[in-house]
Enzyme design. Structure first.
Site, PDB file in Angstrom:
ATOM      1  CG  ASN A  70      -1.915   1.094   1.269  1.00  0.00           C
ATOM      2  OD1 ASN A  70      -1.829   2.031   0.470  1.00  0.00           O
ATOM      3  ND2 ASN A  70      -2.851   1.015   2.188  1.00  0.00           N
ATOM      4  NE  ARG A  94      -6.130   1.723  -0.502  1.00  0.00           N
ATOM      5  CZ  ARG A  94      -6.200   2.876   0.155  1.00  0.00           C
ATOM      6  NH1 ARG A  94      -5.157   3.344   0.787  1.00  0.00           N
ATOM      7  NH2 ARG A  94      -7.327   3.550   0.178  1.00  0.00           N
ATOM      8  CG  HIS A 132     -13.058   3.821   2.230  1.00  0.00           C
ATOM      9  ND1 HIS A 132     -13.745   4.845   2.854  1.00  0.00           N
ATOM     10  CD2 HIS A 132     -11.762   4.003   2.542  1.00  0.00           C
ATOM     11  CE1 HIS A 132     -12.888   5.609   3.501  1.00  0.00           C
ATOM     12  NE2 HIS A 132     -11.671   5.128   3.327  1.00  0.00           N
ATOM     13  N   GLY A 177     -12.931   5.695   9.438  1.00  0.00           N
ATOM     14  CA  GLY A 177     -11.521   5.804   9.839  1.00  0.00           C
ATOM     15  C   GLY A 177     -11.108   7.252   9.728  1.00  0.00           C
ATOM     16  CG  ASN A 178      -7.203   9.049  10.070  1.00  0.00           C
ATOM     17  OD1 ASN A 178      -7.561   9.771  10.991  1.00  0.00           O
ATOM     18  ND2 ASN A 178      -6.152   8.262  10.150  1.00  0.00           N
ATOM     19  NE  ARG A 238      -9.604  12.948   2.649  1.00  0.00           N
ATOM     20  CZ  ARG A 238      -9.623  11.630   2.566  1.00  0.00           C
ATOM     21  NH1 ARG A 238     -10.754  10.991   2.314  1.00  0.00           N
ATOM     22  NH2 ARG A 238      -8.524  10.945   2.742  1.00  0.00           N
ATOM     23  NE  ARG A 291      -7.535   7.296  19.542  1.00  0.00           N
ATOM     24  CZ  ARG A 291      -6.579   6.582  18.965  1.00  0.00           C
ATOM     25  NH1 ARG A 291      -6.252   5.418  19.468  1.00  0.00           N
ATOM     26  NH2 ARG A 291      -5.946   7.015  17.913  1.00  0.00           N
ATOM     27  N   GLY A 302     -15.458   3.339  13.816  1.00  0.00           N
ATOM     28  CA  GLY A 302     -16.588   2.395  13.778  1.00  0.00           C
ATOM     29  C   GLY A 302     -16.382   1.199  14.693  1.00  0.00           C
ATOM     30  CD  GLU A 303     -12.304  -2.065  13.064  1.00  0.00           C
ATOM     31  OE1 GLU A 303     -11.341  -2.312  13.816  1.00  0.00           O
ATOM     32  OE2 GLU A 303     -12.210  -2.050  11.819  1.00  0.00           O
ATOM     33  CG  ASN A 304     -11.469   0.817  18.221  1.00  0.00           C
ATOM     34  OD1 ASN A 304     -11.392  -0.251  18.792  1.00  0.00           O
ATOM     35  ND2 ASN A 304     -10.768   1.102  17.129  1.00  0.00           N
ATOM     36  CD  GLU A 349      -9.116  -0.522   3.757  1.00  0.00           C
ATOM     37  OE1 GLU A 349      -8.679  -0.058   4.837  1.00  0.00           O
ATOM     38  OE2 GLU A 349      -9.390   0.189   2.780  1.00  0.00           O
TER      39      GLU A 349
HETATM   40  P1  ADP Z   1      -7.127   4.952   8.560  1.00  0.00           P
HETATM   41  O1  ADP Z   1      -8.241   5.509   7.751  1.00  0.00           O
HETATM   42  O2  ADP Z   1      -5.916   5.820   8.574  1.00  0.00           O
HETATM   43  O3  ADP Z   1      -6.843   3.479   8.345  1.00  0.00           O
HETATM   44  P2  ADP Z   1      -8.232   4.092  11.112  1.00  0.00           P
HETATM   45  O4  ADP Z   1      -9.214   3.159  10.533  1.00  0.00           O
HETATM   46  O5  ADP Z   1      -7.099   3.552  11.910  1.00  0.00           O
HETATM   47  O6  ADP Z   1      -7.664   5.105  10.040  1.00  0.00           O
HETATM   48  O7  ADP Z   1      -9.054   5.124  12.028  1.00  0.00           O
HETATM   49  C1  ADP Z   1      -8.445   6.207  12.653  1.00  0.00           C
HETATM   50  C2  ADP Z   1      -9.470   6.909  13.519  1.00  0.00           C
HETATM   51  O8  ADP Z   1      -9.988   5.980  14.480  1.00  0.00           O
HETATM   52  C3  ADP Z   1      -8.912   8.085  14.305  1.00  0.00           C
HETATM   53  O9  ADP Z   1      -9.755   9.215  14.141  1.00  0.00           O
HETATM   54  C4  ADP Z   1      -8.974   7.603  15.736  1.00  0.00           C
HETATM   55  O10 ADP Z   1      -9.237   8.663  16.590  1.00  0.00           O
HETATM   56  C5  ADP Z   1     -10.153   6.659  15.695  1.00  0.00           C
HETATM   57  N1  ADP Z   1     -10.142   5.765  16.871  1.00  0.00           N
HETATM   58  C6  ADP Z   1      -9.256   4.798  17.176  1.00  0.00           C
HETATM   59  N2  ADP Z   1      -9.572   4.250  18.371  1.00  0.00           N
HETATM   60  C7  ADP Z   1     -10.668   4.894  18.832  1.00  0.00           C
HETATM   61  C8  ADP Z   1     -11.474   4.809  20.025  1.00  0.00           C
HETATM   62  N3  ADP Z   1     -11.194   3.930  20.979  1.00  0.00           N
HETATM   63  N4  ADP Z   1     -12.533   5.647  20.122  1.00  0.00           N
HETATM   64  C9  ADP Z   1     -12.817   6.553  19.168  1.00  0.00           C
HETATM   65  N5  ADP Z   1     -12.103   6.673  18.036  1.00  0.00           N
HETATM   66  C10 ADP Z   1     -11.043   5.869  17.872  1.00  0.00           C
END
Ligand code: ADP
Length: 380
Positions: free
Chosen positions: A8, A65, A154, A184-185, A215, A258, A306-308, A361
């Site tokens: 990537n 990618r 994506h 994600g970002n 963005r 976060r 989404g996951e966290n 991915e």
């Molecule tokens: P990328 O698009 O660079 O792959 P990721 O999928 O790793 O990015 O997502 C990054 C984002 O996830 C950041 O904004 C980060 O703050 C958020 N994130 C990671 N852990 C948590 C958490 N526990 N709670 C809320 N947001 C989180």
């Protein structure tokens, strides 16, 4: 098992992961390419470093990618000179992304001439969206001439997560309607019917749709005209502002969800508003995609936020009980995920299951690369 190296290549970094089947043998990141004190002088040096550090014995294929495949690619594709030339021709559509992928491809083909190389496009999964879902209502000839339309991004993540969601729920993929939310970002939503993308929130570039780390997502295009005319900002400066200094960062000074959540908890009004704007935008897209699909078997959250973030999941889907959408407060804390980190977080018997499904991915790129290699060999 087949050995696959996934690359990537970004503008200043190369992420890599070596697979043997589903198993990861090695992974890493070469960063700050070209910078003083960075890991490598250029992409060629970065790739040479990667190839020296991993065991390439028995390598069957390299999967690259590539962000933008335009209208030319609707699936992972074996790379030859013609394919590389088309990726180069698509650079104007993805000036920030495709050049890095192309240099990764060029160098890898040179360093590993015996190994098949496959391009896996972020846009390919969305090639199934019907014309009405990808056409901007503007001067048709102008749009055609300049390739102006929705492409969506994506795709590898939405493909992987929608398939995993169907598997988690025991649904046949070809019969399942799923809304996937990649947060994600970068962030995007996708409506998937029977394993095919039917709507997605990113547009010609990764700028449209949901609120992201830096963005803006959806804005009225008039904002650009206004900033140009009234504020006298050159187009490059407006682009920088809306792509690098907008989103969560623009609203709060922090691009990390976060930090935004922490500040919101402490009563910071800017962080509170940013969180609300972020979650409301998701809700608006969920509503739109429910309408596109007619009904949804599942809504799946993936990627960093989404996951966290149980807070975002709960807020984005709040008040939708009337549509059969509800998050179980206890499950939403993800008490008991399966070994892949997947979990249903809605109450039992909900018409629409709410799921957390970690994306992968790189694994999807590896699997699509192997499939493209097999298709290429049987075509020969
Ligand atoms: P990328 O698009 O660079 O792959 P990721 O999928 O790793 O990015 O997502 C990054 C984002 O996830 C950041 O904004 C980060 O703050 C958020 N994130 C990671 N852990 C948590 C958490 N526990 N709670 C809320 N947001 C989180």
């Amino acid at each position: 098992m087949t050995r696959v190296l996934v690359l990537n290549s970004g503008s200043s970094s190369v992420k890599y992961r070596l697979f043997d089947g589903r198993r990861t043998l090695a992974r890493g990141l070469v960063e700050r390419i070209g910078e003083d004190g960075g890991d490598a002088a250029d992409h060629a040096a970065a790739l040479r470093r990667i190839m020296e550090s991993v065991d390439l014995d028995g390598l069957a294929v390299v999967g690259h990618r590539v962000v933008h495949g335009g209208t030319e690619f609707d699936s992972a594709t074996l790379i030859d000179d013609d394919v590389a030339a088309v990726i180069e021709r698509l650079i104007p559509l993805a000036p920030l992304h495709n050049p890095a992928a192309l240099s990764g491809i060029t160098v890898a083909r040179k360093l590993l001439p015996e190994v098949a190389q496959v391009a896996v496009f972020d846009t390919a999964f969305h090639r199934t969206i019907e014309p009405a879902g990808i056409t901007y209502a503007m001067d048709a000839a102008l749009a055609e001439r300049w390739g102006v339309r929705r492409y969506g991004m994506h795709g590898t993540s939405h493909a992987y997560v929608s398939r995993r969601t169907a598997a988690l729920l025991g649904l046949a993929p070809e019969a399942a309607n799923i809304i996937t939310l990649h947060l994600g970002n970068g962030a995007s939503a996708c409506a998937v019917r029977g394993g095919r993308s039917v709507a997605t929130s990113m547009g010609m570039a990764p700028q449209q749709g949901l609120v992201m780390g830096t963005r803006s997502g959806d804005i009225d295009p008039t904002v650009i005209f206004h900033l140009h005319r009234a504020a006298g900002m050159p187009v490059d400066e407006i682009e920088h502002s809306l792509t690098r200094a907008a989103g969560l960062l623009g609203l709060t000074g922090d691009n990390d969800m976060r930090a935004v959540q922490r500040r919101r908890q402490q009563g910071d009004p800017a962080a509170g508003l940013a969180f609300d704007v972020y979650c409301r935008r998701i809700k608006e897209y969920v509503g739109a995609y429910l309408a596109v699909l007619g009904r949804a078997d599942a809504i799946a959250f993936t990627a960093g936020v989404g996951e966290n973030s149980p807070e975002v999941r709960a807020a984005a889907l709040s008040g939708l009980d009337g549509l059969g959408i509800a998050v179980d407060r206890h499950r939403n804390e993800q008490i008991a995920p399966n070994e892949r980190g997947e979990q249903v977080v809605s109450p039992d018997g909900s018409p629409t299951a709410i799921c957390v499904v970690p994306t992968d991915e790189e694994l999807e790129i590896a699997q699509q690369s192997v499939a493209a290699l097999g298709a290429g060999q049987s075509a020969r």
